[in-house]
Write an enzyme that holds these catalytic residues in place. Structure first.
Site, PDB file in Angstrom:
ATOM      1  CD  GLN A 138      -3.060   1.224   0.718  1.00 17.32           C
ATOM      2  OE1 GLN A 138      -3.344   0.291  -0.029  1.00 17.32           O
ATOM      3  NE2 GLN A 138      -3.880   2.236   0.927  1.00 17.32           N
ATOM      4  NE  ARG A 143       2.752   3.733   3.378  1.00 13.74           N
ATOM      5  CZ  ARG A 143       1.556   3.559   3.933  1.00 13.74           C
ATOM      6  NH1 ARG A 143       1.014   4.545   4.614  1.00 13.74           N
ATOM      7  NH2 ARG A 143       0.934   2.416   3.832  1.00 13.74           N
ATOM      8  CG  HIS A 217      -1.551  10.002   3.011  1.00 20.67           C
ATOM      9  ND1 HIS A 217      -2.455  10.537   3.888  1.00 20.67           N
ATOM     10  CD2 HIS A 217      -2.091   8.848   2.575  1.00 20.67           C
ATOM     11  CE1 HIS A 217      -3.499   9.737   3.992  1.00 20.67           C
ATOM     12  NE2 HIS A 217      -3.301   8.698   3.190  1.00 20.67           N
ATOM     13  CG  ASP A 265     -10.412   7.666  -0.208  1.00 19.92           C
ATOM     14  OD1 ASP A 265      -9.666   8.524  -0.713  1.00 19.92           O
ATOM     15  OD2 ASP A 265     -10.062   6.486  -0.007  1.00 19.92           O
ATOM     16  CD  GLU A 315      -3.976  11.919   0.883  1.00 27.09           C
ATOM     17  OE1 GLU A 315      -3.372  11.204   0.043  1.00 27.09           O
ATOM     18  OE2 GLU A 315      -4.911  11.500   1.586  1.00 27.09           O
TER      19      GLU A 315
END
Length: 342
Positions: A138, A143, A217, A265, A315
């Site tokens: 994901q 990250r 994000h 979303d 974002e």
């Protein structure tokens, strides 16, 4: 939980700049081309001990390497006006951005882990080279890897001492196992007064083209999500991932502001170069971008009952249409974040 920034200390709303252009003053890259800056060593350091980092890269009063949560190394930028930012080398994540009053702008979820068992849930995590689910983990791997320090700088002009750090992520055995490409990702973070500015550079260092997605994000703290709103997206089409995460339908947002009464979303393609988040107390956060062409707005609502009321993700992204880079080519994106009185 840090206090939500006060409207009475917010500055005037910044003026937008032309998309795709970054002036020398606005550039957030720690570039040694300017003689008006003081530079620490630009050699990449692999020893992540705080002492080694401070010897090579610290700039008194402006750039310091400190111990973050659970001992994670972090770089702290401090502007002469009193504003500050902290960037964790794990994940290359901006974890804190405070105004001169000490008011925190970003949000870190209470379930965030700092033991490297998973990406940090909060601040400004990276999504690279993939956004969302796909062929790899994901949001990609950027990250949850350690980044290297490339350079630091501070402007020596007495009225504008802008601290900056550039960190770098390169391909390695771990990344090539899931994405078999040679690359460099350079990310610079600058404090220009109370503003937070970033530059994102992806370089294809291999011998074949590759495609990627990228996003910041960003988690922003709000008074209450039910009082928050996003300006600048009215009348735009978006992909509604709440309706169907796998095959989101295209919808059109009504004119006006985006408010929250349930989970959101939404992926806005070809969004304006500036949008704003109103945090619910008379203050707003202006988000300006170049290179990133999409804006994503996310609130999990009651899927995260312990914290959803306290944050909103807005974002900066290149998510809908991936970037394709030929060998030796570079892709750039910039962001500029500023608090203002709504």
């Amino acid at each position: 939980m840090p206090a939500v920034m006060s409207a009475r200390v917010a500055s005037a709303r910044p003026s937008a700049r032309a998309p795709g252009r970054v002036s020398a003053r606005q550039s957030s890259r720690c570039s040694p081309l300017s003689r008006s800056r003081v530079y620490a060593s630009s050699e990449t350091v692999t020893d992540d001990s705080l002492a080694a980092l401070n010897i090579k890269y610290a700039i008194p009063g402006s750039v310091e390497f400190v111990e973050g949560r659970e001992g994670l190394p972090a770089v702290k930028l401090t502007h002469a006006c009193g504003a500050s930012a902290e960037v964790y080398l794990f994940g290359g994540c901006v974890m804190s951005w405070k105004q001169a009053t000490g008011d925190e702008v970003l949000y870190v979820r209470p379930d965030a882990k700092f033991d490297k068992s998973k990406p940090i849930s909060g601040g400004m995590p990276h999504c690279f080279p993939q956004f969302g689910p796909g062929e790899m983990q994901q949001h990609g791997f950027a990250r949850n890897l350690d980044w290297e320090v490339s350079s630091t700088s501070a402007d020596v002009n007495p009225d504008d001492k802008d601290p900056c750090v550039e960190i770098t992520l390169r391909d390695n055995e771990y990344t090539r196992a899931m994405w078999d490409h040679a690359f460099e990702l350079h990310y610079s973070i600058t404090l220009h007064g109370e503003e937070l500015q970033t530059e994102y550079r992806v370089i294809n260092t291999g011998d074949k083209p590759f495609s990627f997605q990228a996003a910041l994000h960003s988690y922003f703290e709000v008074v209450n999500i039910k009082l928050a709103a996003v300006e600048g997206l009215g009348g735009m089409k978006y992909l509604d991932k709440v309706a169907d995460a796998e095959n989101p339908p295209t919808k059109e947002m009504p004119n006006g502001t985006l408010t929250f009464a349930g989970p959101v979303d939404s992926v806005f393609e070809n969004s304006p170069s500036e949008v704003s988040l109103l945090v619910g107390n008379g203050a707003g956060i202006a988000l300006q971008q170049t290179g990133f062409t999409d804006t994503i707005v996310w609130t999990p609502w009651e899927d995260m009952p312990d914290c959803y009321e306290s944050f909103c993700c807005v974002e900066n992204a290149k998510a809908v249409k991936p970037v394709t880079l030929d060998p030796n080519d570079t892709w750039n994106a910039t962001t500029r974040f500023a608090v203002y009185t709504a």
